[in-house]
Scaffold this motif. Structure first.
Motif: not given
Length: 661
Positions: A507-536
């Motif tokens: 799923q696509a999510f948006r968060v803010w850190v230190d006032g900066q917007r961060i767009d990325g993707g998150v999926s559940l992978n067992g007990s972990h999250y697979t998190v993606t930001v700008n290809g990382a």
């Protein structure tokens, strides 16, 4: 041995002295100001005496109040720590006259070394090499400028009664001399009550090397090797180490012999430091090292000497004050391994190193190294005193191992909402020039833009997505309405999170850190999250106040309830749905606001003056330092709302600059 000791100081040095006293079975007595009623040194003492209001001149610098507290509490001895009254010969004499043991240098030694000009003359007589300069009685601006012009720039203006980097200015050109002199004299008068200065030739590749000396009342003086304190910012030491990198046996012998001669020249008793400046342009050489000054007290950086020698210098001070001889002969004092110390300051490197004050809601320091501190979680950093809140000290077999261990320790610091320089320290310790030992006192100035940068790392961005989706903060902030049914409140300090994603769908999510917007993707992978930001991409496990990132082998700390704080490599990052507002500084319309509470000490510009960008308008003194607020652009100064001597609060409007039409 005396049975009780009063420490005429506060903060980490008071706590440090108490630690040794308690080990030796000596009753401890604290003094405190109204601002320090709940301070750590007050809590740790066996007895505490209130001596006055918050300003140091009305409490910690009020000799008569400290002495009265000693008499009232029945203190048999007084330890002055460092700063405040530690090098005040008159106070030392009053202590002795009152029949109380003075745990410090003899008053005559303090006087001999307390004024830099007189001390240099004495060192010349003792055969100790000194730097070229002017130490004359004529203190007129015209004479001082003429002497500086004759010496040749750059020069260093230094307060005669100075210390700790106060009352010191480097001047690179003749036309800048008079402004720097005025600022130096103001700071010297404020800090030491003496605005006299001397002029020294500024060494272009300087190393700051000092030797720990110790004398007893029987005429014996020994040294405990050298420390390198070259990593400085604006003459304030940041990281110290012992021994000095690049120091060969011949040079060590020359500098330590000179230090012992200097101490003997003033019949020194107790712990003291002889400071030298070295021209390191061709490495350390015995004929390129000159005496600068002597500090007739214990130094902030004494723990690195204790680490390499195995000596408790405070215990030695106690024994010397009780009339005992130096515990070890020179040949028996060992030099083992390498030690480093970092000074943790309450300041914001990304905002011009402005001091940061307030309550320490979250305060976590590493627990596997030596930490000297005078604050605690829930305590407060006050505007009235020095911004150093802790010292982190490591001891390893080699310099490389010590630098790595200290960098790891600084990276583990978690402090909020007070800002610290922990991330800055990490970058200093990991910089290739520092690792190679290629450091002089200009290192931080040359590399400051890189060292003070507050970039939002990819680790923090990925962790923020995982934190947001683990539901670790309270409802109502940055929670998509479509996810409300999956909400699971979580306090990261106590338990595991609830997972908010089902299946493997990203799923696509948006968060803010230190006032900066961060767009990325998150999926559940067992007990972990697979998190993606700008290809990382990374696998993130969220638990118990931490986010582990598998691929990056990194751990991001998490604290906070309504707005999570992420901690990584010493830096603190605020998660929120909006850009946090910063108080103080300069608004885009030219309004100059106080970045912190303080006192106006100078107004270089007047209403109606035409000014250029960067020109000082108002100078604010806070936490023992001067901070110049400058014109943000070319323009004309409007009304200045305060006069010299006025106290101002944080965010107070001090002046405004109108842009040129």
């Amino acid at each position: 041995m005396f049975k009780s000791v009063l420490v005429a100081n506060r903060g980490e040095i008071a706590c440090r002295v108490f630690r040794t006293a308690k080990r030796m079975g000596i009753r401890t007595i604290a003094v405190y100001s109204e601002a320090d009623a709940n301070a750590l040194h007050v809590r740790e003492a066996d007895e505490a005496v209130l001596i006055g209001p918050a300003p140091a001149r009305e409490s910690y610098l009020a000799a008569e109040k400290v002495l009265a507290a000693a008499k009232a509490s029945g203190a048999e001895a007084i330890h002055p720590g460092y700063g405040f009254l530690s090098e005040n010969a008159e106070f030392a004499e009053e202590v002795v006259a009152a029949g109380i043991i003075w745990i410090g240098a003899p008053p005559a030694s303090i006087r001999a070394m307390g004024l830099k000009d007189a001390a240099k003359k004495l060192m010349v007589e003792a055969g100790v090499p000194v730097t070229p300069g002017y130490m004359g009685e004529d203190q007129s601006p015209e004479r001082l400028k003429a002497e500086a012009d004759a010496i040749g720039y750059p020069v260093l203006i230094k307060a005669v009664a100075g210390g700790g980097g106060k009352g010191m200015r480097r001047v690179d050109a003749s036309d800048a001399f008079l402004d720097a002199l005025a600022s130096c004299q103001r700071e010297a008068a404020s800090s030491f009550g003496d605005d006299r200065v001397l002029i020294e030739k500024y060494i272009l590749s300087p190393r700051h090397i000092e030797v720990q000396v110790f004398g007893d009342s029987h005429g014996e003086v020994v040294h405990l090797y050298e420390r390198d304190c070259s990593l400085q910012r604006r003459h304030q030491k940041v990281i110290e180490e012992a021994p000095a990198p690049g120091m060969d046996a011949a040079t060590r012998s020359a500098i330590t012999d000179a230090a012992v001669r200097a101490a003997k020249a003033v019949n020194y008793v107790g712990a003291g430091t002889i400071e030298f400046i070295a021209d390191a342009s061709e490495g350390l050489k015995a004929d390129r090292i000159w005496f600068m000054e002597m500090n007739t007290r214990l130094q902030v950086e004494h723990p690195v000497t204790e680490s390499i020698t195995g000596v408790d210098l405070v215990e030695w001070q106690f024994r010397a004050a009780a009339g005992e001889p130096v515990p070890l002969k020179q040949a028996a004092i060992p030099l083992n391994g390498w030690a480093m110390e970092a000074r943790l300051y309450a300041e914001d490197p990304s905002n011009g190193f402005l001091p940061s004050i307030g309550k320490l809601d979250h305060f976590v320091l590493p627990d596997d190294i030596r930490v000297d501190t005078g604050v605690y979680q829930g305590g407060e950093v006050s505007q009235f005193y020095d911004p150093m809140i802790a010292k982190l000290i490591v001891h390893e077999d080699t310099r490389e191992a010590a630098a790595e261990a200290l960098a790891e320790a600084c990276a583990d610091v978690e402090v909020w909402p007070v800002r610290t320089n922990a991330g800055f320290l990490v970058r200093c310790l990991e910089h290739p020039r520092f690792v190679a030992g290629e450091v002089d006192t200009g290192f931080i100035g040359a590399e400051e833009a890189e060292l003070a940068a507050a970039d939002l790392s990819m680790e923090v961005q990925l962790a923020a997505l995982a934190v947001e989706n683990a539901g670790i903060h309270e409802p109502g902030l940055s929670v998509p309405s479509s996810q409300s049914d999956l909400w699971s409140p979580f306090d990261p300090l106590f338990g595991l999170s609830g997972l908010r994603l089902n299946g493997q769908r990203s799923q696509a999510f948006r968060v803010w850190v230190d006032g900066q917007r961060i767009d990325g993707g998150v999926s559940l992978n067992g007990s972990h999250y697979t998190v993606t930001v700008n290809g990382a991409e990374d696998l993130a496990l969220v638990y118990g106040g931490k986010v582990e990132l598998s691929a990056r082998n990194a751990v991001v700390g998490v604290a906070g309830r309504s707005q999570p704080i992420l901690f990584f490599r010493g830096n603190a990052h605020l998660m929120s749905g909006y850009a946090s507002a910063a108080t103080g500084g300069t608004a885009s319309d030219g309004t100059l606001r106080a970045p912190m509470p303080g006192k106006i000490v100078a107004t270089p510009a007047k209403a109606g003056d035409t000014v250029t960008k960067g020109q000082p308008i108002i100078v604010l003194e806070a936490m023992k330092m001067e901070h110049a607020l400058t014109a943000p652009f070319d323009g004309v100064v409007g009304e200045i709302g305060y006069a010299v001597g006025d106290q101002v609060g944080a965010d107070a409007v001090l002046a405004k600059v109108e842009a040129n039409a």
